[in-house]
Design a protein around this motif. Structure first.
Motif, short mmCIF file in Angstrom:
data_model
loop_
_atom_site.label_atom_id
_atom_site.label_comp_id
_atom_site.label_asym_id
_atom_site.label_seq_id
_atom_site.Cartn_x
_atom_site.Cartn_y
_atom_site.Cartn_z
N CYS A 17 8.78 -17.57 -1.37
CA CYS A 17 7.40 -17.56 -2.25
C CYS A 17 6.17 -16.80 -2.03
CB CYS A 17 6.94 -19.08 -2.48
SG CYS A 17 8.40 -20.14 -3.42
N ASN A 73 2.84 -17.90 -11.05
CA ASN A 73 3.40 -17.63 -9.80
C ASN A 73 2.88 -18.74 -8.77
OD1 ASN A 73 5.09 -15.64 -10.62
ND2 ASN A 73 3.50 -14.02 -10.37
N SER A 76 3.97 -22.04 -9.64
CA SER A 76 5.62 -22.32 -9.11
C SER A 76 5.52 -22.50 -7.52
CB SER A 76 6.63 -21.13 -9.41
OG SER A 76 6.10 -20.14 -8.73
N ARG A 79 3.77 -26.04 -7.18
CA ARG A 79 4.88 -27.18 -7.64
C ARG A 79 6.28 -27.31 -6.52
NH1 ARG A 79 5.21 -29.77 -11.93
NH2 ARG A 79 3.87 -28.54 -13.07
N ASN A 80 6.54 -26.37 -5.96
CA ASN A 80 7.72 -26.29 -5.02
C ASN A 80 7.47 -27.15 -3.82
OD1 ASN A 80 10.29 -25.66 -3.86
ND2 ASN A 80 9.93 -23.59 -4.40
N LEU A 102 10.14 -27.58 -12.25
CA LEU A 102 10.27 -26.28 -11.34
C LEU A 102 11.47 -25.39 -11.87
CD1 LEU A 102 8.88 -24.56 -9.22
CD2 LEU A 102 10.45 -25.66 -7.51
N LEU A 105 10.16 -23.68 -15.05
CA LEU A 105 9.33 -22.73 -14.58
C LEU A 105 10.03 -21.68 -14.14
CD1 LEU A 105 6.43 -21.95 -14.79
CD2 LEU A 105 6.17 -23.17 -12.59
N SER A 106 11.12 -21.69 -13.35
CA SER A 106 11.65 -20.52 -12.70
C SER A 106 12.47 -20.01 -13.58
CB SER A 106 12.47 -20.93 -11.36
OG SER A 106 13.87 -21.70 -11.97
N LEU A 114 13.98 -18.94 -7.07
CA LEU A 114 13.29 -19.80 -7.28
C LEU A 114 14.33 -21.00 -7.97
CD1 LEU A 114 10.81 -21.58 -6.79
CD2 LEU A 114 9.84 -20.59 -9.14
N SER A 118 15.55 -24.51 -6.83
CA SER A 118 15.28 -25.65 -7.69
C SER A 118 16.40 -26.30 -7.77
CB SER A 118 14.38 -25.14 -8.86
OG SER A 118 13.45 -24.73 -8.78
#
Length: 173
Positions: A17, A73, A76, A79-80, A102, A105-106, A114, A118
């Motif tokens: 990330c 971005n 994400s 959130r991760n 997530l 979103l990924s 991602l 996830s």
């Protein structure tokens, strides 16, 4: 052993990330979100229960700010870390919900690393909840992604997670 796995997973998340973290948004919501994110990261890295609680609050604030600035971005990434923090706090229902969001979103971002990460997170939570078959199914999906994109670190992490699930099931061979 689990702490070592979690530490390696955290490092993998950072590696996957960090490219996005330097994307350079300058509006006031983004600037404030960056401050909250960095403070949360400092608390998280303390590795204490208190630090995780403080990080959770900061990342929840940062997440709302990233959403307001429509920076997917950064959303994400935040959130991760938030998902991982819920997991570390043993709030498995929140962690599972977070990882599922997530994952969506990924896929919207078409970010396969991602997505696989996830799926690993979802599987870790499912394993903690005793949902071993669901965990293995998600780990198989993650493994397929890692193999398709030829990301060896992710592949090895997922294989390790699969081994942990089988260990938890008492299947040693």
């Amino acid at each position: 052993m689990r702490k070592l796995i979690l530490l390696r997973f955290t490092k993998m998340i950072l590696a996957c990330c960090c490219i996005y973290y330097c994307s350079g948004y300058t509006d006031s919501s983004s600037e404030l979100a960056s401050v909250e994110f960095n403070q949360a990261l400092a608390e998280y890295q303390r590795g204490t229960l208190s630090g995780y609680h403080k990080a959770k609050i900061k990342w929840e604030k940062a997440l709302k700010l990233w959403q307001r600035s429509k920076n997917l971005n950064q959303e994400s990434i935040t959130r991760n870390f938030l998902c991982l923090t819920y997991f570390n706090l043993a709030d498995y229902s929140q962690a599972l919900n977070c990882y599922q969001q997530l994952l969506l979103l990924s896929r919207d971002l078409k970010e396969q690393k991602l997505e696989a990460s996830s799926l690993n997170g979802i599987a870790r939570v499912q394993s903690k909840l005793g949902e071993y078959q669901n965990a293995l199914e998600n780990l198989d999906l993650a493994l397929a992604i890692w193999q398709r994109i030829k990301f060896k670190t992710g592949k090895l992490s997922t294989l390790n997670e699969i081994a942990v699930v089988y260990f938890d099931l008492g299947e040693y061979e």
